[in-house]
Design a protein around this motif. Structure first.
Motif, mmCIF file in Angstrom:
data_model
loop_
_atom_site.group_PDB
_atom_site.id
_atom_site.type_symbol
_atom_site.label_atom_id
_atom_site.label_comp_id
_atom_site.label_asym_id
_atom_site.label_seq_id
_atom_site.Cartn_x
_atom_site.Cartn_y
_atom_site.Cartn_z
ATOM 1 N N GLY A 1 0.820 -1.206 0.000
ATOM 2 C CA GLY A 1 0.000 0.000 0.000
ATOM 3 C C GLY A 1 0.853 1.256 0.000
ATOM 4 N N THR A 2 1.658 1.434 1.058
ATOM 5 C CA THR A 2 2.567 2.572 1.161
ATOM 6 C C THR A 2 3.993 2.064 1.195
ATOM 7 O OG1 THR A 2 0.949 3.850 2.404
ATOM 8 C CG2 THR A 2 3.226 4.581 2.516
ATOM 9 N N ASP A 3 4.810 2.518 0.272
ATOM 10 C CA ASP A 3 6.196 2.051 0.226
ATOM 11 C C ASP A 3 7.008 2.672 1.351
ATOM 12 O OD1 ASP A 3 5.624 0.626 -2.075
ATOM 13 O OD2 ASP A 3 6.171 2.284 -3.400
ATOM 14 N N PRO A 4 7.775 1.863 2.099
ATOM 15 C CA PRO A 4 8.645 2.434 3.137
ATOM 16 C C PRO A 4 9.662 3.393 2.518
ATOM 17 C CG PRO A 4 8.479 0.039 3.333
ATOM 18 C CD PRO A 4 7.857 0.409 2.027
ATOM 19 N N ALA A 5 9.805 4.551 3.135
ATOM 20 C CA ALA A 5 10.747 5.548 2.633
ATOM 21 C C ALA A 5 11.096 6.514 3.750
ATOM 22 C CB ALA A 5 10.175 6.309 1.438
ATOM 23 N N ASP A 6 12.304 7.043 3.732
ATOM 24 C CA ASP A 6 12.654 8.114 4.650
ATOM 25 C C ASP A 6 13.827 8.900 4.093
ATOM 26 O OD1 ASP A 6 15.252 7.154 5.657
ATOM 27 O OD2 ASP A 6 14.110 5.618 6.685
#
Length: 279
Positions: free
Chosen positions: A78-83
């Motif tokens: 659903g939401t791609d991990p990113a930082d």
């Protein structure tokens, strides 16, 4: 005097399949990018102690930002991990310099910057509000020193050598880096055919140089080295500045046999100088 120098910069991208995937048969791609530059802004004064001896002292304002971006594309998440993580550096350092000139055919110069502290503001921005945070830390930045020599040769020729050292092995601050850092050093050398004549009869200088450098980090437990060569010339400028230097460089960083990573590069260098090292 004053000015600025991009003293240290980094820029790389790593793209690979994640080892820890929800489905080992369907790994997802991860991307890690790192970029940034640390600048020196010197404010220096000098004094002539003797017709052949000059000394200088200055304050270096060290400023810069190192930015890291991480992103993973996980199927069905659903939401791609990113930082994004930013380390913003501010520091002040003392610089001492000494030069001995025209000792026969030889001139020698050197400088020293002692170990100093840097205030680092850490900003992390993730996908969710809860993953956004800020913190600070204090880094112990390494001492630096350098020495150079110029030897006048017969005719219009001269030889220059330069040695630089930075004590990154004593760095303290970001714990994930401390065990990977080693002292950095480099040796530069070059031959110059000096300019002759004026106006339309002026013959431009030609320079041929090379360098060897051990970088301040390791890969797979092995040192990372760099070597290169340069060919250049200069153009006299009127008015405020003394001359413009132009050089074409070729170099290679790392070794596939030694540490598993290697990069070759061409670089075109343009600078306006008042007699600084050109090679």
């Amino acid at each position: 005097g004053t000015g600025f120098e991009a003293r240290r910069s980094t820029q790389w991208t790593v793209l690979h399949d994640a080892a820890a995937s929800p489905d080992p048969a369907d790994p997802y791609p991860e991307t890690l990018e790192r970029e940034g530059t640390l600048f020196d802004f010197p404010f220096e004064v000098g004094v002539q102690l003797h017709p052949k001896v000059r000394a200088g002292m200055g304050l270096l304002l060290v400023r810069g930002t190192v930015r890291q971006r991480y992103r993973a594309v996980v199927p069905g998440a659903g939401t791609d991990p990113a930082d994004v993580r930013e380390d913003v550096y501010e520091a002040e350092a003392l610089k001492l310099a000494l030069g001995l000139y025209d000792l026969g055919p030889v001139s020698v110069t050197g400088f020293y910057v002692p170990e100093h502290q840097a205030d680092v503001e850490v900003r992390v921005r993730g996908v969710t509000r809860d993953s956004r945070r800020e913190s600070t830390r204090t880094d112990t930045m390494p001492a630096r020193l350098g020495a150079g020599m110029r030897l006048d040769l017969p005719g219009r020729w001269s030889l220059g050598t330069d040695y630089r050292w930075e004590g990154w092995g004593a760095y303290e601050g970001r714990s994930s880096y401390e065990d990977e850092l080693v002292d950095e050093w480099s040796i530069h050398a070059g031959l110059e055919l000096e300019e002759e004549g004026y106006g339309r009869r002026r013959q431009a200088p030609w320079r041929l140089g090379g360098w060897y450098r051990r970088l301040h980090y390791q890969l797979q437990g092995q040192d990372v080295t760099e070597w290169g060569a340069s060919l250049g010339t200069a153009i006299d400028l009127r008015g405020v500045f003394s001359r413009a230097d132009l050089a074409l460089q070729y170099g290679r960083t790392g070794s596939l046999d030694g540490n598993g990573a290697q990069e070759s590069f061409f670089r075109l260098v343009f600078s306006i100088t008042g007699g600084e090292k050109w090679y």
